[in-house]
Structures are given as C-alpha cells and as structure tokens.
Design an enzyme around this catalytic site. Structure first.
Site: not given
Ligand code: NAP
Length: 254
Positions: A17, A62, A89, A154, A158, A187, A189
C-alpha cells in the site's frame, strides 16, 4: 541532486500500500530504505526498490512489540550508520462499528497498532536520530481530523497521532528533529478493500460513492501521498514542524 541523497529512511508498514509507494519514491530520491513490517512480502518489495547506489533492507517487525522495535531500529542504525527519517505508516482499520458497538479488545488492538506503534517507533528512533537531526512523518488520516460516523477506534487512534506529532515537534525541535503528520483521503489499497468488504458492499458499487467524497477527481493514488512524505522528509521542509499535510482531493475542504 536527489532530494533525499545520503539519507536513511525507516518506513513502517512498507510491505504494501502507501508504505510501499513511499519507500519507492524515497529510494528514487536517493534514500537508503529500511522497511519494518509484519508482512514478509516486504523482503521481496525492497529488492524491487533498486536504484543504483541505494541500499535497502527488510526487517520483520510488529510495531506493537517494543522489544522487536528496539532491535529493528538498532539493526537499521548499525547497517547504515544513521537514521534520518522515520515514517510511521503501519496501520489497521479495525472493525467498522460505532462506539456503541465496539468491543474493547478490538478498540485496544487498533490503538496498539495505530497510536502505540507510532509512540514506540518514535521512542526508539529518536535517540538514534539525535546526532544529525531528522524528520518524523506520521501517517494519520483525514479521519484524524474529521469524523465519518463509522470505524470509531480508527478515528480516535488517528486523532491521537495528530497531536502526538505536534507534541513531538516541540519536544525534539532543539535536536533538529522535525515531526509532521500526513492526512490522506481514500486511496485504493488492501485497507480500503477490507473496509468496503466490512460494509457488505461490492467494490463496484462502493467505488463511485467513495470517489464522490473527493471533489478533485475521486480517490487518490499511493503516489499522491508518497510525494507529500518525500517533501516533509527532505531538507526542502527544513523549517516545517508540527504541521498537518492534508492530501485528500478536497474531502475536508467542505
Ligand atoms: P495496507 O495496505 O493495509 O498496508 C499496511 C501495512 O502495514 C501492511 O503491510 C500491514 O501488514 C502492515 N501492518 C499492519 N499491522 C502492523 C503491525 N502491527 N506492525 C507492522 N506492520 C503492520 O494499508 P494502507 O492503506 O497502505 O495504509 C497505510 C497507512 O495509511 C495506515 O496508517 C492507514 O491508516 C493510513 N491511511 C490510509 C488511507 C487509505 O485510504 N488507504 C487513508 C488514510 C490513511 P499486513 O498486510 O500483513 O497486515
């Protein structure tokens, strides 16, 4: 000159992501990359960052486990001799429920990853950044600023990151360690896929609704966020700390 030349960046959640896109853009801009993630897919992801002269490393970690974080930060520092950038992140969305229906264990799990994880990574990176100064970029969310009426933990987790960032900006300014938060809109993901699945909708039905929340052409891309993070990590942002960079296609402009 690349914008992050000679800098070493530790990026949590960089296997997938947004974190993966941030790692790619930072590598392009000359940084050495250390990805910390629970997902071992990061091992392969870092090999694809390959810009000549750059180095990269994956450490399975982790962010809720303090011992693992301490060891990972030390390993990163030993491998590259410095840590200049920390991108907090890693995050999870948690169940899509209101406060009324949230289970305490689910609430605590979301906070453990989204808020405590940011605290612990910052705690163990700062002593290793102090020598040369640095930049901490915390990935919060638009849902750390406004409510959506759903995913209660969430939002709260945040929002905690938003003010933690400002407090850290003040605490570490004298060490020339900056701290800023980034607030992405939606986004596409795996996180958003899971969020949509939890609502019971099909993505083909949910997508137009999610797009409509963002006046500027619908949902964004991981790169829209990655470039903001590159800016905050770079020396171009040398006088920027405690700031909130909202990157949301206008979602919160209403
Ligand atoms: P994602 O695709 O789920 O990727 C998150 C990554 O973090 C994954 O590789 C996940 O591993 C890893 N992770 C989860 N728990 C963890 C832990 N305890 N220790 C280490 N790594 C861990 O999410 P994303 O959409 O890229 O989101 C990235 C960040 O952006 C997050 O903080 C999210 O809240 C923020 N965000 C995202 C969006 C959006 O629309 N996508 C919008 C606003 C903010 P696993 O896949 O194995 O769980």
């Amino acid at each position: 000159m690349p914008r992050l030349e000679n800098k070493v960046a530790v990026i949590t959640g960089g296997s997938n992501g947004l974190g993966q896109a941030i790692a790619a853009r930072m590598a392009e801009e000359g940084a050495s990359i250390v990805v910390l993630d629970v997902d071992p897919a990061g091992e392969k992801a870092v090999t694809k960052l390959g810009v000549s002269g750059n180095e990269s490393r994956f450490i399975q970690c982790d962010v809720t486990q303090e011992g693992q974080i301490k060891r990972a930060m030390e390993e990163a520092h030993n491998a590259f001799g410095r840590i200049d950038i920390l991108v907090n992140n890693a995050g999870i969305e948690g169940p899509n429920k209101t406060s009324e229906h949230y289970e305490l264990a689910d609430w605590e799990r979301v906070f453990a990853v989204n808020s405590t994880g940011v605290f612990l990574c910052t705690k163990h990176a700062v002593p290793l950044m102090r020598d040369g100064g640095g930049s901490i970029v915390n990935i919060s969310s638009i849902y750390g600023i406004v409510g959506g009426g759903d995913v209660a933990a969430y939002h709260a987790s945040k929002a905690a990151v938003r003010v933690m960032t400002k407090n850290d900006a003040l605490a570490f300014a004298a060490d020339n360690i900056r701290a800023n938060s980034v607030h992405p809109g939606f986004i596409p993901t795996a996180m958003v896929d899971r969020f949509v699945e939890d609502t019971g909708l099909e993505m083909r039905d949910a997508r137009p609704m999610l797009d409509d929340l963002h006046p500027l052409g619908g949902m964004g891309t991981p790169d829209d966020i990655a470039w903001g993070v590159v800016y905050l990590a770079s020396d171009e942002a040398r006088w920027v700390t405690g700031a909130e960079l909202v990157i949301d296609g206008g979602y919160t402009a209403r």
